[in-house]
Design a protein around this motif. Structure first.
Motif, PDB file in Angstrom:
ATOM      1  N   GLY A 121       0.798  -1.221   0.000  1.00 33.82           N
ATOM      2  CA  GLY A 121       0.000   0.000   0.000  1.00 33.82           C
ATOM      3  C   GLY A 121       0.826   1.266   0.000  1.00 33.82           C
ATOM      4  N   SER A 122       1.912   1.275   0.761  1.00 35.96           N
ATOM      5  CA  SER A 122       2.711   2.497   0.865  1.00 35.96           C
ATOM      6  C   SER A 122       3.505   2.782  -0.398  1.00 35.96           C
ATOM      7  CB  SER A 122       3.650   2.424   2.073  1.00 35.96           C
ATOM      8  OG  SER A 122       4.638   1.440   1.877  1.00 35.96           O
ATOM      9  N   THR A 123       3.747   1.749  -1.200  1.00 31.37           N
ATOM     10  CA  THR A 123       4.486   1.952  -2.452  1.00 31.37           C
ATOM     11  C   THR A 123       3.575   1.891  -3.669  1.00 31.37           C
ATOM     12  OG1 THR A 123       5.006  -0.412  -2.652  1.00 31.37           O
ATOM     13  CG2 THR A 123       6.604   0.978  -1.475  1.00 31.37           C
ATOM     14  N   ASN A 124       2.280   1.663  -3.414  1.00 32.96           N
ATOM     15  CA  ASN A 124       1.319   1.510  -4.509  1.00 32.96           C
ATOM     16  C   ASN A 124       1.821   0.483  -5.532  1.00 32.96           C
ATOM     17  OD1 ASN A 124      -1.144   2.026  -5.671  1.00 32.96           O
ATOM     18  ND2 ASN A 124      -0.386   3.735  -6.901  1.00 32.96           N
ATOM     19  N   ALA A 125       2.294  -0.635  -5.000  1.00 32.86           N
ATOM     20  CA  ALA A 125       2.947  -1.665  -5.803  1.00 32.86           C
ATOM     21  C   ALA A 125       1.983  -2.325  -6.783  1.00 32.86           C
ATOM     22  CB  ALA A 125       3.568  -2.721  -4.895  1.00 32.86           C
ATOM     23  N   ASP A 126       2.442  -2.469  -8.017  1.00 35.58           N
ATOM     24  CA  ASP A 126       1.676  -3.210  -9.013  1.00 35.58           C
ATOM     25  C   ASP A 126       1.845  -4.707  -8.724  1.00 35.58           C
ATOM     26  OD1 ASP A 126       4.133  -4.118 -10.122  1.00 35.58           O
ATOM     27  OD2 ASP A 126       4.149  -2.533 -11.621  1.00 35.58           O
ATOM     28  N   PRO A 127       1.104  -5.580  -9.422  1.00 37.53           N
ATOM     29  CA  PRO A 127       1.189  -7.011  -9.109  1.00 37.53           C
ATOM     30  C   PRO A 127       2.607  -7.592  -9.181  1.00 37.53           C
ATOM     31  CG  PRO A 127      -0.759  -6.598 -10.420  1.00 37.53           C
ATOM     32  CD  PRO A 127       0.005  -5.305 -10.365  1.00 37.53           C
ATOM     33  N   GLU A 128       3.408  -7.146 -10.139  1.00 33.56           N
ATOM     34  CA  GLU A 128       4.782  -7.664 -10.220  1.00 33.56           C
ATOM     35  C   GLU A 128       5.618  -7.203  -9.031  1.00 33.56           C
ATOM     36  OE1 GLU A 128       6.355  -6.568 -14.024  1.00 33.56           O
ATOM     37  OE2 GLU A 128       5.033  -7.945 -15.101  1.00 33.56           O
ATOM     38  N   ALA A 129       5.443  -5.965  -8.620  1.00 33.28           N
ATOM     39  CA  ALA A 129       6.169  -5.458  -7.452  1.00 33.28           C
ATOM     40  C   ALA A 129       5.693  -6.165  -6.185  1.00 33.28           C
ATOM     41  CB  ALA A 129       5.984  -3.952  -7.329  1.00 33.28           C
ATOM     42  N   GLN A 130       4.413  -6.490  -6.112  1.00 37.42           N
ATOM     43  CA  GLN A 130       3.892  -7.233  -4.967  1.00 37.42           C
ATOM     44  C   GLN A 130       4.576  -8.587  -4.871  1.00 37.42           C
ATOM     45  OE1 GLN A 130      -0.423  -7.414  -4.968  1.00 37.42           O
ATOM     46  NE2 GLN A 130      -0.551  -5.298  -5.688  1.00 37.42           N
ATOM     47  N   GLU A 131       4.739  -9.243  -6.003  1.00 34.81           N
ATOM     48  CA  GLU A 131       5.410 -10.544  -6.013  1.00 34.81           C
ATOM     49  C   GLU A 131       6.858 -10.414  -5.572  1.00 34.81           C
ATOM     50  OE1 GLU A 131       4.914 -12.616  -9.718  1.00 34.81           O
ATOM     51  OE2 GLU A 131       2.726 -12.456  -9.623  1.00 34.81           O
ATOM     52  N   ARG A 132       7.528  -9.344  -5.989  1.00 36.07           N
ATOM     53  CA  ARG A 132       8.923  -9.136  -5.570  1.00 36.07           C
ATOM     54  C   ARG A 132       9.008  -8.888  -4.063  1.00 36.07           C
ATOM     55  NH1 ARG A 132       9.037  -6.270 -10.453  1.00 36.07           N
ATOM     56  NH2 ARG A 132       8.829  -4.265  -9.375  1.00 36.07           N
ATOM     57  N   LEU A 133       8.100  -8.081  -3.534  1.00 34.81           N
ATOM     58  CA  LEU A 133       8.091  -7.830  -2.093  1.00 34.81           C
ATOM     59  C   LEU A 133       7.828  -9.124  -1.319  1.00 34.81           C
ATOM     60  CD1 LEU A 133       6.088  -4.474  -2.027  1.00 34.81           C
ATOM     61  CD2 LEU A 133       8.482  -4.775  -1.324  1.00 34.81           C
ATOM     62  N   ALA A 134       6.860  -9.905  -1.777  1.00 33.54           N
ATOM     63  CA  ALA A 134       6.540 -11.175  -1.119  1.00 33.54           C
ATOM     64  C   ALA A 134       7.728 -12.130  -1.200  1.00 33.54           C
ATOM     65  CB  ALA A 134       5.295 -11.810  -1.737  1.00 33.54           C
ATOM     66  N   ALA A 135       8.416 -12.145  -2.329  1.00 35.46           N
ATOM     67  CA  ALA A 135       9.580 -13.024  -2.492  1.00 35.46           C
ATOM     68  C   ALA A 135      10.692 -12.640  -1.521  1.00 35.46           C
ATOM     69  CB  ALA A 135      10.086 -12.966  -3.932  1.00 35.46           C
ATOM     70  N   ARG A 136      10.871 -11.347  -1.288  1.00 36.89           N
ATOM     71  CA  ARG A 136      11.891 -10.903  -0.333  1.00 36.89           C
ATOM     72  C   ARG A 136      11.524 -11.354   1.078  1.00 36.89           C
ATOM     73  NH1 ARG A 136      12.482  -4.679  -1.743  1.00 36.89           N
ATOM     74  NH2 ARG A 136      13.624  -4.697   0.223  1.00 36.89           N
ATOM     75  N   ALA A 137      10.249 -11.228   1.437  1.00 34.71           N
ATOM     76  CA  ALA A 137       9.801 -11.670   2.755  1.00 34.71           C
ATOM     77  C   ALA A 137       9.935 -13.185   2.894  1.00 34.71           C
ATOM     78  CB  ALA A 137       8.358 -11.235   2.999  1.00 34.71           C
ATOM     79  N   GLN A 138       9.585 -13.921   1.832  1.00 33.82           N
ATOM     80  CA  GLN A 138       9.708 -15.383   1.864  1.00 33.82           C
ATOM     81  C   GLN A 138      11.162 -15.801   1.994  1.00 33.82           C
ATOM     82  OE1 GLN A 138       7.737 -17.008  -1.576  1.00 33.82           O
ATOM     83  NE2 GLN A 138       5.706 -16.591  -0.758  1.00 33.82           N
ATOM     84  N   ALA A 139      12.048 -15.113   1.312  1.00 33.75           N
ATOM     85  CA  ALA A 139      13.474 -15.449   1.398  1.00 33.75           C
ATOM     86  C   ALA A 139      13.985 -15.244   2.819  1.00 33.75           C
ATOM     87  CB  ALA A 139      14.271 -14.608   0.403  1.00 33.75           C
ATOM     88  N   LEU A 140      13.564 -14.154   3.454  1.00 34.31           N
ATOM     89  CA  LEU A 140      13.970 -13.909   4.840  1.00 34.31           C
ATOM     90  C   LEU A 140      13.449 -15.019   5.756  1.00 34.31           C
ATOM     91  CD1 LEU A 140      15.223 -12.151   7.075  1.00 34.31           C
ATOM     92  CD2 LEU A 140      13.031 -10.930   7.172  1.00 34.31           C
ATOM     93  N   ALA A 141      12.175 -15.364   5.606  1.00 31.03           N
ATOM     94  CA  ALA A 141      11.589 -16.420   6.437  1.00 31.03           C
ATOM     95  C   ALA A 141      12.268 -17.758   6.192  1.00 31.03           C
ATOM     96  CB  ALA A 141      10.088 -16.526   6.182  1.00 31.03           C
ATOM     97  N   SER A 142      12.581 -18.056   4.945  1.00 34.32           N
ATOM     98  CA  SER A 142      13.193 -19.346   4.606  1.00 34.32           C
ATOM     99  C   SER A 142      14.585 -19.497   5.191  1.00 34.32           C
ATOM    100  CB  SER A 142      13.258 -19.519   3.092  1.00 34.32           C
ATOM    101  OG  SER A 142      11.961 -19.611   2.559  1.00 34.32           O
ATOM    102  N   ARG A 143      15.292 -18.405   5.336  1.00 33.48           N
ATOM    103  CA  ARG A 143      16.652 -18.515   5.893  1.00 33.48           C
ATOM    104  C   ARG A 143      16.693 -18.197   7.389  1.00 33.48           C
ATOM    105  NH1 ARG A 143      17.094 -13.719   2.666  1.00 33.48           N
ATOM    106  NH2 ARG A 143      17.560 -11.936   3.973  1.00 33.48           N
ATOM    107  N   TRP A 144      15.530 -17.984   7.994  1.00 29.31           N
ATOM    108  CA  TRP A 144      15.457 -17.675   9.414  1.00 29.31           C
ATOM    109  C   TRP A 144      15.913 -18.887  10.203  1.00 29.31           C
ATOM    110  CZ3 TRP A 144      14.928 -12.970  11.182  1.00 29.31           C
ATOM    111  CH2 TRP A 144      14.643 -12.778  12.529  1.00 29.31           C
TER     112      TRP A 144
END
Length: 109
Positions: free
Chosen positions: A53-76
């Motif tokens: 919401g704060s970046t008004n991310a389009d669907p591709e940007a949403q996927e990139r943001l989610a991928a970054r969060a998933q990568a952090l969780a996966s290596r936690w």
């Protein structure tokens, strides 16, 4: 009521218009719950929503943001009960879990 109906009704109640990629959100929640701890799932997806919401991310940007969060969780690699590394060797101990309700701190005693 199915998930799509719930999302539509919730968007109406929250007065927002958005498309939700529920698969993306559910995958992120599952990974956060499994790799971090269960309670990380709603917090992680909430923060993804804030980022989108704060970046008004389009669907591709949403996927990139989610991928970054998933990568952090996966290596936690810290267990849920591990101490916060910022609190280790701290001069001031964290006593947030200590009940001081019955204590008195008068200097004259």
């Amino acid at each position: 009521m199915n998930l799509h109906d719930w999302i539509d009704e919730l968007c109406d109640v929250l007065d927002i218009e958005t498309e939700v990629d529920e698969g993306l959100v559910l995958d992120l929640a599952r990974i956060a719950a499994n790799d971090v701890q269960k309670t990380a799932a709603p917090i992680t997806t909430y923060l993804l929503g804030i980022a989108v919401g704060s970046t008004n991310a389009d669907p591709e940007a949403q996927e990139r943001l989610a991928a970054r969060a998933q990568a952090l969780a996966s290596r936690w690699d810290r267990p849920a009960d591990a101490p916060d590394p910022d609190d280790i060797d701290d001069d001031v101990p964290d006593d947030g879990g200590v009940d001081h309700s019955g204590e008195r701190f008068d200097e004259d005693e």
